[in-house]
Design an enzyme around this catalytic site. Structure first.
Site, PDB file in Angstrom:
ATOM      1  CB  CYS A  84      -0.935  -0.020   1.205  1.00  0.00           C
ATOM      2  SG  CYS A  84      -2.086   1.361   1.228  1.00  0.00           S
ATOM      3  CB  CYS A  85       3.883   2.281   1.973  1.00  0.00           C
ATOM      4  SG  CYS A  85       3.258   2.567   3.655  1.00  0.00           S
ATOM      5  CB  CYS A  93      -2.326   7.165   5.862  1.00  0.00           C
ATOM      6  SG  CYS A  93      -1.518   7.371   4.274  1.00  0.00           S
ATOM      7  CB  CYS A 147      -1.400   3.851   8.774  1.00  0.00           C
ATOM      8  SG  CYS A 147      -2.044   2.688   7.568  1.00  0.00           S
ATOM      9  CB  CYS A 188       6.189   4.570   4.544  1.00  0.00           C
ATOM     10  SG  CYS A 188       6.939   6.167   4.332  1.00  0.00           S
TER      11      CYS A 188
HETATM   12 FE1  SF4 Z   1      -1.305   2.797   2.905  1.00  0.00          FE
HETATM   13 FE2  SF4 Z   1      -1.149   3.146   5.534  1.00  0.00          FE
HETATM   14 FE3  SF4 Z   1       1.060   3.349   3.982  1.00  0.00          FE
HETATM   15 FE4  SF4 Z   1      -0.889   5.212   3.935  1.00  0.00          FE
HETATM   16  S1  SF4 Z   1       0.506   4.699   5.653  1.00  0.00           S
HETATM   17  S2  SF4 Z   1       0.142   4.381   2.187  1.00  0.00           S
HETATM   18  S3  SF4 Z   1      -2.754   3.919   4.122  1.00  0.00           S
HETATM   19  S4  SF4 Z   1      -0.194   1.514   4.387  1.00  0.00           S
END
Ligand code: SF4
Length: 234
Positions: free
Chosen positions: A119-120, A201, A204, A229
Site C-alpha cells: 500500500c505504501c 495516513c 495508519c 514506509c
Molecule cells: Fe497505505 Fe497506511 Fe502506507 Fe498510507 S501509511 S500508504 S494507508 S499503508
C-alpha cells in the site's frame, strides 16, 4: 549550480551549521531543482517557514495518499495562503489503486507487513518517484531523536544516480520545533493538539501517550523495526 567537489566539501561543513545555512547552500547548489517534501507535520511547516524567509519562491510538494486527515488538508491550505505558495500534489495511480482494492479489499494494509508496504508503494513510493523525476535534491524534516532508524542521518546525504537528500533540522529537539512554531506563529496541523506527534495516513496513525516514542502511533500493530514506509530508506 549542481554538485561539485566544492559543494560536497561545503556540505560536510554544514553538519555544524544552522538550518538557515543548510537552506542557503541548498538553494545556491540546486536552484529550482530542489523542493521541500512535506507531509505537513510540525517539522515540515517549520522547514517551509525558514525556507520562505530565504527564498519566497521555494517549491513544496506533498504525497496525497488519499488517506490523509482533514486536519492535514486544512494546514496545507493555511500554509499556501500564509506563504503565498502552491503546494504541488502527487496522488496515487487510480487504476493501480482500483486493482488493489478489487483484489484485496479496502483495508488490506492491515493484513501483513508486506501488504502494508504494498500500500505504501502504491500510495507513496510511486507518486514520490514522479515527484522526484526532475529533481536534483529534496528537503525533509527528519530529526535524529525521532526514532532509532533516524539516529545517524546527516544534514546532506548524497546518493549515486539519485537526488541528494537534505535534512536541515537533524539536531533539533521536539521542543525546538514547537518553540519555533509558537515564536513565529507558523500554521500547524491540528492533529498535534489531539495527541498525534507524527502525521501520516489517518488509518495508519493514532495518538500516543507522552511517555511513548514519537513514532509509536505509526503502524502501531507492527514491530518497531518495520516502522518506515520506504520514503526514508537509504
Ligand atoms: Fe497505505 Fe497506511 Fe502506507 Fe498510507 S501509511 S500508504 S494507508 S499503508
Amino acid at each position: 549550480m549542481g554538485v561539485t567537489k566544492e559543494s560536497v566539501a561545503e556540505a560536510k561543513k554544514l553538519e555544524n551549521g544552522s538550518a538557515e545555512d543548510v537552506f542557503k547552500w541548498a538553494f545556491k547548489t540546486f536552484g529550482d531543482k530542489v523542493k521541500i517534501a512535506s507531509s505537513f507535520g510540525a517539522e515540515d511547516v517549520v522547514l517551509i517557514d525558514i525556507a520562505a524567509r530565504i527564498n519566497p519562491k521555494v517549491k513544496v510538494f506533498t504525497l496525497d495518499t488519499g488517506r490523509l486527515a482533514q486536519e492535514t488538508y486544512d494546514v496545507i491550505d493555511a500554509v499556501n495562503k500564509k506563504y503565498k505558495i502552491k503546494t504541488e500534489f502527487y496522488c496515487p495511480d487510480g487504476k493501480a489503486l482500483e486493482k488493489a482494492s478489487d483484489e484485496l479489499g479496502p483495508n488490506f494494509f492491515y493484513d501483513s507487513v508486506d501488504l502494508r508496504k504494498k500500500c505504501c508503494n502504491l500510495r507513496k513510493m510511486e507518486p514520490l518517484s514522479r515527484a522526484m523525476a526532475n529533481l536534483d535534491a529534496w528537503i525533509c524534516g527528519l530529526r535524529k531523536e525521532q526514532s532509532v532508524t533516524r539516529a545517524d542521518i546527516a544534514k546532506v546525504e548524497f546518493f549515486d544516480g539519485k537526488p541528494a537528500k537534505i535534512n536541515p533540522i537533524t539536531e533539533w529537539t521536539e521542543q525546538d520545533v514547537w518553540d519555533y512554531i509558537r515564536v513565529n506563529d507558523v500554521p500547524y496541523n491540528k492533529l498535534h493538539d489531539k495527541g498525534f506527534p507524527s502525521i501520516g495516513c489517518i488509518c495508519c496513525t493514532r495518538p500516543v501517550k507522552r511517555t511513548e516514542d514519537v513514532r509509536a502511533g505509526r503502524w502501531w500493530w507492527e514491530s518497531p523495526e518495520s516502522k518506515e514506509c520506504g520514503l526514508h530508506k537509504k
